[in-house]
Design a protein around this motif. Sequence first.
Motif, short mmCIF file in Angstrom:
data_model
loop_
_atom_site.label_atom_id
_atom_site.label_comp_id
_atom_site.label_asym_id
_atom_site.label_seq_id
_atom_site.Cartn_x
_atom_site.Cartn_y
_atom_site.Cartn_z
N VAL A 301 0.71 -1.29 -0.19
CA VAL A 301 -0.14 -0.01 -0.12
C VAL A 301 0.75 1.19 0.21
CG1 VAL A 301 -1.72 1.15 1.25
CG2 VAL A 301 -1.85 -1.23 1.10
N ARG A 302 1.78 1.15 0.73
CA ARG A 302 2.70 2.35 0.79
C ARG A 302 3.35 2.73 -0.28
NH1 ARG A 302 5.53 1.79 6.97
NH2 ARG A 302 3.88 2.39 8.15
N GLN A 303 3.83 1.56 -1.13
CA GLN A 303 4.44 1.55 -2.28
C GLN A 303 3.83 1.54 -3.56
OE1 GLN A 303 8.29 -0.38 -0.53
NE2 GLN A 303 9.20 0.91 -1.82
N ILE A 304 2.57 2.04 -3.56
CA ILE A 304 1.56 1.52 -4.55
C ILE A 304 1.91 1.87 -6.10
CG2 ILE A 304 0.08 3.53 -4.53
CD1 ILE A 304 -1.31 -0.20 -4.85
N VAL A 305 2.58 2.97 -6.21
CA VAL A 305 2.98 3.26 -7.62
C VAL A 305 4.34 2.25 -8.01
CG1 VAL A 305 4.33 5.03 -8.83
CG2 VAL A 305 2.77 5.78 -7.12
N SER A 306 5.08 1.94 -7.33
CA SER A 306 5.93 0.71 -7.63
C SER A 306 5.54 -0.53 -7.72
CB SER A 306 7.07 0.70 -6.64
OG SER A 306 7.86 1.78 -6.18
N VAL A 307 4.27 -0.81 -7.17
CA VAL A 307 3.53 -2.14 -7.11
C VAL A 307 2.84 -2.15 -8.53
CG1 VAL A 307 1.77 -3.47 -6.32
CG2 VAL A 307 3.32 -2.48 -4.74
N VAL A 308 1.99 -0.94 -9.17
CA VAL A 308 1.52 -0.84 -10.22
C VAL A 308 2.60 -1.22 -11.26
CG1 VAL A 308 0.13 0.52 -11.74
CG2 VAL A 308 -0.52 0.20 -9.17
N ARG A 309 3.69 -0.40 -11.04
CA ARG A 309 4.85 -0.26 -12.49
C ARG A 309 5.14 -1.76 -12.55
NH1 ARG A 309 9.08 4.22 -12.78
NH2 ARG A 309 8.94 3.19 -15.06
N VAL A 310 5.56 -2.44 -11.44
CA VAL A 310 6.05 -3.85 -11.68
C VAL A 310 4.92 -4.97 -12.04
CG1 VAL A 310 6.91 -5.87 -10.35
CG2 VAL A 310 7.60 -3.36 -9.72
N SER A 311 3.57 -4.53 -11.85
CA SER A 311 2.45 -5.45 -12.07
C SER A 311 2.26 -5.42 -13.62
CB SER A 311 1.21 -5.05 -11.47
OG SER A 311 1.28 -4.80 -9.90
N ALA A 312 2.54 -4.42 -14.50
CA ALA A 312 2.32 -4.47 -15.66
C ALA A 312 3.16 -5.45 -16.45
CB ALA A 312 2.44 -2.90 -16.36
N PRO A 313 4.47 -5.14 -16.28
CA PRO A 313 5.27 -6.19 -17.03
C PRO A 313 5.03 -7.76 -16.74
CG PRO A 313 6.54 -4.85 -15.68
CD PRO A 313 5.46 -4.28 -15.64
N LEU A 314 4.70 -8.01 -15.51
CA LEU A 314 4.07 -9.24 -14.92
C LEU A 314 2.87 -9.80 -15.47
CD1 LEU A 314 4.97 -9.06 -11.03
CD2 LEU A 314 6.20 -10.52 -12.71
N VAL A 315 1.99 -8.88 -15.99
CA VAL A 315 0.66 -9.50 -16.49
C VAL A 315 1.00 -9.88 -17.84
CG1 VAL A 315 -1.54 -8.83 -17.36
CG2 VAL A 315 -0.89 -8.15 -14.80
N VAL A 316 1.86 -8.88 -18.62
CA VAL A 316 2.07 -9.36 -20.04
C VAL A 316 3.04 -10.57 -19.91
CG1 VAL A 316 3.77 -8.29 -21.91
CG2 VAL A 316 2.07 -6.96 -20.60
N TYR A 317 4.02 -10.62 -19.07
CA TYR A 317 4.83 -11.73 -19.18
C TYR A 317 3.90 -13.30 -18.71
CZ TYR A 317 8.07 -15.29 -17.34
OH TYR A 317 8.87 -16.58 -16.96
N PHE A 318 3.14 -13.31 -18.02
CA PHE A 318 2.48 -14.55 -17.49
C PHE A 318 1.54 -14.58 -18.81
CE2 PHE A 318 2.87 -13.09 -13.03
CZ PHE A 318 4.01 -13.99 -12.71
N SER A 319 0.89 -13.73 -19.48
CA SER A 319 -0.20 -13.98 -20.36
C SER A 319 0.66 -14.22 -21.70
CB SER A 319 -0.85 -12.81 -20.51
OG SER A 319 -1.61 -12.38 -19.57
#
Length: 401
Positions: A301-319
């Motif tokens: 929650v505190r680093q939500i911006v970093s979490v969102v930025r990391v989430s994008a390549p992960l979603v693309v990678y898994f799919s």
Amino acid sequence: MASNSPFSEMASSPSDKLKKDQQVSNTKRIVTSDDLEKQDQSQVPCPPCLENKNPSTFQSLGFLDRFLALWIFLAMLIGVLLGNFVDNVGPALQKGTFVDVSIPIAIGLLVMMYPILCKVQYESLHKIFREKQIWIQLGVSLVVNWIVAPLVMLGLSWAFLPDEEGLRQGLILVGIARCIAMVLIWNNLANGNGDYCAILVAVNSLLQIILFAPLALLFLNVFSPGSSQAVKISYETVATSVAVFLGIPLAAAIITRFSLLRLFGSKFYHEKFLKFAGPWSLIGLLYTILVLFASQGKQVVRQIVSVVRVSAPLVVYFSLIFFATLVACRKMGFRYEYSVTQSFTAASNNFELAIAVAVAAFGPHSDQALAATVGPLIEVPVLLGLVYGVKWFAKKRSWEM
């Protein structure tokens, strides 16, 4: 001239009368049989029959499996709430460690893997290796898992995070760590081949001990120009992590299977024990997710911006990795059960190893550790969606499951 008097029938011989009665009887029997067959067909329409033989993805799952998406969402939500609103939950869960992973998470991983490994037919695995197709499957898996997938993650990390070295390095570690735990869950839910999945898990585990450290050094120190510090990865950390998180549940499953089969027989083992042990895989998964979100909820929650930025390549990678592998396997003529196993093995990652290495090399509060932690938080819902998606696709395309 034929007589039409009533006495003409009496004049006929008994044998003629018997033949005539038999012909009438046979005619009635044939007509009656046809009529009944037509009546049965009209009363039992085809669609319900087809529906019973080919239930929908949702209907084919058990109660716990059927609402798994809801349970996972609730586990995530409860974990985040506990991590943010209950004092010292996160530090308490991370206080004790086992092989550089918190003890609660380690327990969850072991519980999650054990029941599925109990289903593997170890006594007949040697027969699988007699098939030429298995060696082709293994060759495809090695290329996808140890060459294609890590390179794809490397490219995506640079594409999405060119200005965040720490987060980028954490993603690279996730890409190199091949899955030995949760892939068993996803493969089981998607009706993949359990025995072949166990073989891939064992092969990837051995290769992790050999390849993870040199690949990590190559990708982080050579393929990532401009790194501010040289990264050192310990072989001991990798080997210990693999030995614990695969070795313990695998040894326990082998001992359990052979002991119970010998003492109580096949019927008891398959109809009683596996029925009792089966749900514990998903219970372990939900418990692990809850603990992960509770221990990292405040940081997320505190680093939500970093979490969102990391989430994008992960979603693309898994799919991307999943669908690319699935399409390639289908084009090569692989059966559904093997194609699904290949795809989930390629798209899944050993997050416990990635987290352990990130914490050991960079520290528990580093960006690398944060990125590695976000890995399973994104992997779980994405791959669960792929389970439902691939079963729907197989049914629509008449790809035999």
